[in-house]
Design a protein around this motif. Structure first.
Motif, PDB file in Angstrom:
ATOM      1  N   SER A 162       0.826  -1.208   0.000  1.00 43.78           N
ATOM      2  CA  SER A 162       0.000   0.000   0.000  1.00 43.78           C
ATOM      3  C   SER A 162       0.857   1.253   0.000  1.00 43.78           C
ATOM      4  N   ILE A 163       1.907   1.275   0.821  1.00 47.10           N
ATOM      5  CA  ILE A 163       2.756   2.470   0.894  1.00 47.10           C
ATOM      6  C   ILE A 163       3.539   2.645  -0.404  1.00 47.10           C
ATOM      7  N   PHE A 164       4.027   1.531  -0.977  1.00 43.25           N
ATOM      8  CA  PHE A 164       4.739   1.633  -2.255  1.00 43.25           C
ATOM      9  C   PHE A 164       3.848   2.211  -3.349  1.00 43.25           C
ATOM     10  N   GLU A 165       2.583   1.761  -3.378  1.00 43.01           N
ATOM     11  CA  GLU A 165       1.648   2.283  -4.387  1.00 43.01           C
ATOM     12  C   GLU A 165       1.373   3.762  -4.153  1.00 43.01           C
ATOM     13  N   PHE A 166       1.235   4.167  -2.880  1.00 45.59           N
ATOM     14  CA  PHE A 166       0.986   5.573  -2.572  1.00 45.59           C
ATOM     15  C   PHE A 166       2.189   6.435  -2.971  1.00 45.59           C
ATOM     16  N   LEU A 167       3.399   5.967  -2.670  1.00 44.25           N
ATOM     17  CA  LEU A 167       4.601   6.730  -3.044  1.00 44.25           C
ATOM     18  C   LEU A 167       4.720   6.863  -4.555  1.00 44.25           C
ATOM     19  N   LYS A 168       4.303   5.815  -5.266  1.00 46.86           N
ATOM     20  CA  LYS A 168       4.356   5.878  -6.734  1.00 46.86           C
ATOM     21  C   LYS A 168       3.390   6.937  -7.244  1.00 46.86           C
ATOM     22  N   LYS A 169       2.213   7.016  -6.610  1.00 43.75           N
ATOM     23  CA  LYS A 169       1.221   8.014  -7.028  1.00 43.75           C
ATOM     24  C   LYS A 169       1.713   9.434  -6.790  1.00 43.75           C
ATOM     25  N   ILE A 170       2.308   9.695  -5.604  1.00 41.26           N
ATOM     26  CA  ILE A 170       2.720  11.077  -5.311  1.00 41.26           C
ATOM     27  C   ILE A 170       3.925  11.474  -6.157  1.00 41.26           C
ATOM     28  N   GLN A 171       4.759  10.500  -6.509  1.00 35.61           N
ATOM     29  CA  GLN A 171       5.910  10.825  -7.356  1.00 35.61           C
ATOM     30  C   GLN A 171       5.474  11.115  -8.790  1.00 35.61           C
ATOM     31  N   GLU A 172       4.392  10.435  -9.226  1.00 36.00           N
ATOM     32  CA  GLU A 172       3.873  10.681 -10.572  1.00 36.00           C
ATOM     33  C   GLU A 172       2.779  11.741 -10.571  1.00 36.00           C
ATOM     34  N   ASN A 173       2.461  12.289  -9.370  1.00 35.72           N
ATOM     35  CA  ASN A 173       1.446  13.347  -9.219  1.00 35.72           C
ATOM     36  C   ASN A 173       0.101  12.914  -9.803  1.00 35.72           C
ATOM     37  N   LYS A 174      -0.313  11.685  -9.470  1.00 36.88           N
ATOM     38  CA  LYS A 174      -1.577  11.154  -9.976  1.00 36.88           C
ATOM     39  C   LYS A 174      -2.722  11.544  -9.051  1.00 36.88           C
ATOM     40  N   GLU A 175      -3.978  11.326  -9.573  1.00 39.13           N
ATOM     41  CA  GLU A 175      -5.159  11.574  -8.751  1.00 39.13           C
ATOM     42  C   GLU A 175      -5.192  10.567  -7.607  1.00 39.13           C
ATOM     43  N   GLY A 176      -5.765  10.970  -6.505  1.00 41.58           N
ATOM     44  CA  GLY A 176      -5.834  10.101  -5.338  1.00 41.58           C
ATOM     45  C   GLY A 176      -4.641  10.220  -4.428  1.00 41.58           C
ATOM     46  N   ALA A 177      -3.692  11.138  -4.763  1.00 40.49           N
ATOM     47  CA  ALA A 177      -2.486  11.290  -3.948  1.00 40.49           C
ATOM     48  C   ALA A 177      -2.648  12.376  -2.896  1.00 40.49           C
ATOM     49  N   ASN A 178      -3.827  12.985  -2.772  1.00 43.56           N
ATOM     50  CA  ASN A 178      -4.024  14.049  -1.780  1.00 43.56           C
ATOM     51  C   ASN A 178      -4.142  13.473  -0.372  1.00 43.56           C
ATOM     52  N   THR A 179      -4.817  12.316  -0.281  1.00 45.21           N
ATOM     53  CA  THR A 179      -5.025  11.700   1.025  1.00 45.21           C
ATOM     54  C   THR A 179      -4.789  10.205   0.903  1.00 45.21           C
ATOM     55  N   PHE A 180      -4.155   9.628   1.898  1.00 38.61           N
ATOM     56  CA  PHE A 180      -3.900   8.185   1.927  1.00 38.61           C
ATOM     57  C   PHE A 180      -4.200   7.688   3.328  1.00 38.61           C
ATOM     58  N   GLU A 181      -5.022   6.628   3.424  1.00 39.43           N
ATOM     59  CA  GLU A 181      -5.351   6.059   4.732  1.00 39.43           C
ATOM     60  C   GLU A 181      -5.554   4.563   4.560  1.00 39.43           C
ATOM     61  N   VAL A 182      -4.931   3.773   5.406  1.00 37.32           N
ATOM     62  CA  VAL A 182      -5.011   2.324   5.292  1.00 37.32           C
ATOM     63  C   VAL A 182      -4.748   1.702   6.654  1.00 37.32           C
TER      64      VAL A 182
END
Length: 703
Positions: free
Chosen positions: A418-438
């Motif tokens: 989950s954290i790896f996927e979130f880091l990938k999103k924020i590095q690529e500035n994708k949608e859904g990277a504003n908030t992460f909760e798991v």
């Protein structure tokens, strides 16, 4: 124009504007609103009266339905046995149900039983002329039904007066079998009846025969309450509001005229208040202008003139650092005093600046102390997930000190998918990277830990950063699991009485069967009893198996499997077990590979398909759709069976709740437990007579 004259004109215009605004608002807003409020108040009371009247008719219809759906009534229409009349058609029946008439009509329209009972004299009397005939036309409104199970009710005019009537088709108690006629009940609408209805409303209500309408109503206008309802409203000189409405008989003809009288006290009082308000307002306006003028002249104009003169004098001096004080004790004098103090305070502010820097450093140290005292991890990362600031709570989770994790990537410290996927999103500035909760289980520091992780995106001086909070909820998870076990045992305890009763019935049936078989000498009869005993023992065995399965804790042995293949296999098993349902059409669309416990999940699917089979009477369809959406496996199982009653839908899945004659109420409960043990969710949508849609939502496996 001088400032003095301008102030007087402005005050005068202001007060006149308020006066005319007051008059305009009252005439255009307040008065119409009060009038509409009075009207709606009366309409609400009229509707309350009509609903109370309709409630009495519905109650009569329900009483009639109770008698119509007795098995004894079903048989009486054919055999006309005297025992039924001696038990069920006594004077007590009329008195307890507060009715005057009972008619039983067979399906040919012939009167099987008809009787009128005078409740005041407590004696039988002749039937009304309307029903004093041996046969009633099948087209009579009381003998025609849009829905065989809903009944008909209304009022009718007779030689005794107006009578409320209700009729229902005579059926068996299970509402099955061929209709054998109609059961009719009647209740005389006497003065006591109307007085009881009138007591349920706050305003005065009168009831008249409809034929007196032209004599009673004049100068009334139509008023539409809604799309289907129009009443007449009449306003007289005594500030009374009269509302007129009509009650129709069962033939659809106007029969009664209802008049509701409402005295418009609020509207009449408001006119008096308006006159007094305008008079008082004018007096206040005159006195207010005079008082304001004196106050403004004394407190503003004169000090301003003095201040202007003093400032003019100070312009001739070489320095104007300080203005001369004036001998007044008001805001203008204070203005000069504060101006003179301003220069002095500027120097003081510079001295205080150095002190503030020192205090800021102390507060920063104190803030660090507070953050490190918090029992959860607080972390700040940059836009790439690199740790910039972190408190000492990280050491409890990872065994690493805060300085050891700074400037390292978050994924290296907490390795999870989950954290790896979130880091990938924020590095690529994708949608859904504003908030992460798991919430997930992570193997870290040689231990399995349950962590609740939350990150939120922020910006500071154009730079993106993330603030995260990480809680170690391992102990909480253990407590939750223990609570769930205790809750399950509590549910078993609450249902023990119902379960004991069910098991006692099964055991009693088995004991009775063995006793009959012992006494029976006919071999064929013994075989029939043996078959019934086998069914009862099988049912008891099935109930005990389900009870044991409900009570035990599942230990999942997950494997990856095609959901489509699993469902197809369970459908084949249902076909074998229900060969008479082989005509059911089965469609399955889509597929997904999910990691589940094959035995448990197959049992859950089998329970759902079994319910679909049982809900379809003959030809029908079962449709399955499988797809993935937002990190979830979605399985929809739809059928076009009988559906579920709306009031029962919320109870589905509750232990020991069932609508089946031979059911245990544990099938869907076990199914729900299996789905939830996989971290999923079970949702059921159904509509009576349309079908049922069962939705299974399973999360993707993380790792």
């Amino acid at each position: 124009m001088k400032l003095t004259s301008k102030i007087i004109v402005i005050l005068l215009i202001f007060w006149l504007f308020i006066l005319f605004g007051y008059i305009f608002i009252y005439d255009r807003v307040v008065k119409p609103t009060l009038s509409q409020f009075e009207r709606e108040l009366a309409i609400n009371e009229l509707e309350r009266f009509l609903k109370s009247f309709e409630k009495e008719l519905v109650y009569l219809n329900r009483t009639c339905a109770d008698y119509s759906w007795w098995d004894d009534t079903y048989e009486f229409v054919i055999n006309k046995n005297e025992t039924y009349k001696q038990i069920n058609l006594l004077p007590q029946t009329y008195e307890e149900n507060n009715i005057n008439m009972i008619l039983i009509i067979n399906k040919m329209g012939e009167v099987v039983f008809g009787e009128w009972y005078n409740l005041d004299k407590k004696q039988k009397d002749k039937l009304p002329v309307e029903f004093s005939i041996p046969k009633i036309a099948l087209t009579h409104p009381l003998l025609t039904f849009e829905n065989p199970k809903s009944g008909r009710f209304g009022i009718i005019s007779t030689n005794y007066g107006n009578v409320a009537v209700a009729s229902n088709i005579i059926l068996k108690s299970n509402l099955e079998g061929e209709p054998r006629g109609v059961f009719i009940m009647g209740k005389l609408l006497d003065d006591n009846f109307w007085e009881n209805i009138k007591n349920q409303v706050l305003l005065d209500v009168s009831v008249y025969p409809y034929i007196e309408k032209d004599k009673l109503i004049s100068n009334a206008f139509d008023y539409q309450i809604n799309e289907k309802k129009i009443i007449q409203i009449q306003e007289n000189k005594d500030d009374k509001l009269l509302l007129w409405d009509v009650i129709k008989d069962i033939y659809g003809n106007p029969l009664l005229l209802i008049r509701l009288t409402h005295t418009q006290n609020i509207l009449s009082s408001s006119d008096t208040i308006q006159f007094r308000g305008i008079t008082g307002f004018v007096l206040v306006m005159v006195l207010g202008i005079f008082a304001l003028w004196i106050a403004i002249k004394k407190q503003i104009l004169t000090p301003l003139q003095d201040l202007t003169q003093n400032i003019r004098n100070s312009t001739y001096r070489e320095s104007i650092t300080f203005l001369p004080n004036i001998e007044k004790n008001d805001e203008i004098a204070l203005l000069i005093v504060h101006f003179n103090r301003m220069a002095y305070k500027i120097n003081k502010l510079l001295e205080e600046k150095s002190k503030l820097v020192e205090e800021l450093a102390e507060r920063e140290q104190y803030l660090d102390f507070i953050i490190n005292s918090v029992p959860c991890v607080i972390v700040e990362t940059d836009g790439n997930g690199t740790i910039k600031t972190i408190n000492s709570a990280i050491e409890e989770i990872t065994g690493l000190a805060p300085n050891d994790v700074k400037n390292r990537n978050m994924g290296d410290i907490l390795p999870s998918k989950s954290i790896f996927e979130f880091l990938k999103k924020i590095q690529e500035n994708k949608e859904g990277a504003n908030t992460f909760e798991v919430e997930e289980k992570i193997y870290i520091n040689n231990k399995n830990k349950y962590l609740h992780i939350h990150f939120h995106r922020n910006e500071r001086n154009g730079q993106v950063f993330y603030i995260g909070v990480i809680w170690d909820i391992t102990v909480l998870r253990e407590i939750q699991e223990k609570y769930n076990e205790q809750r399950q045992m509590a549910i078993l305890g609450e249902a023990s009485a119902s379960l004991a009763h069910e098991l006692r019935n099964m055991i009693t049936a088995i004991q009775s069967g063995f006793e009959l078989m012992r006494q029976e000498k006919n071999i064929k009869q013994k075989e029939e009893i043996t078959g019934e005993l086998y069914v009862s023992i099988s049912r008891l065995e099935d109930t005990l198996k389900k009870l044991l399965e409900f009570a035990k804790k599942y230990r999942l042995n997950k494997t990856k499997i095609s959901i489509k293949e699993l469902i197809e296999e369970q459908f084949k098993q249902c076909i074998i077990q229900n060969n008479q349902k082989s005509s059911i059409e089965f469609k399955i669309i889509g597929d997904t590979i999910a990691e589940v416990d094959t035995n448990l999940f197959s049992r859950a699917i089998s329970n759902i398909l079994k319910n679909s089979f049982e809900s379809i009477s003959n030809h029908g369809e079962i449709r399955v759709e499988i797809y993935d959406k937002n990190d979830y496996h979605i399985i929809e199982i739809k059928d076009n069976g009988v559906g579920i009653e709306k009031e029962n839908l919320g109870k589905i899945g509750t232990p020991f709740f069932t609508t089946k004659a031979q059911g245990t109420g544990l099938g869907l409960t076990i199914t729900k437990k299996i789905i939830e043990s996989h971290g999923g969710k079970l949702e059921i949508q159904s509509e009576k007579g349309v079908g049922t849609n069962v939705l299974i939502i399973l999360p993707f496996e993380k790792g």
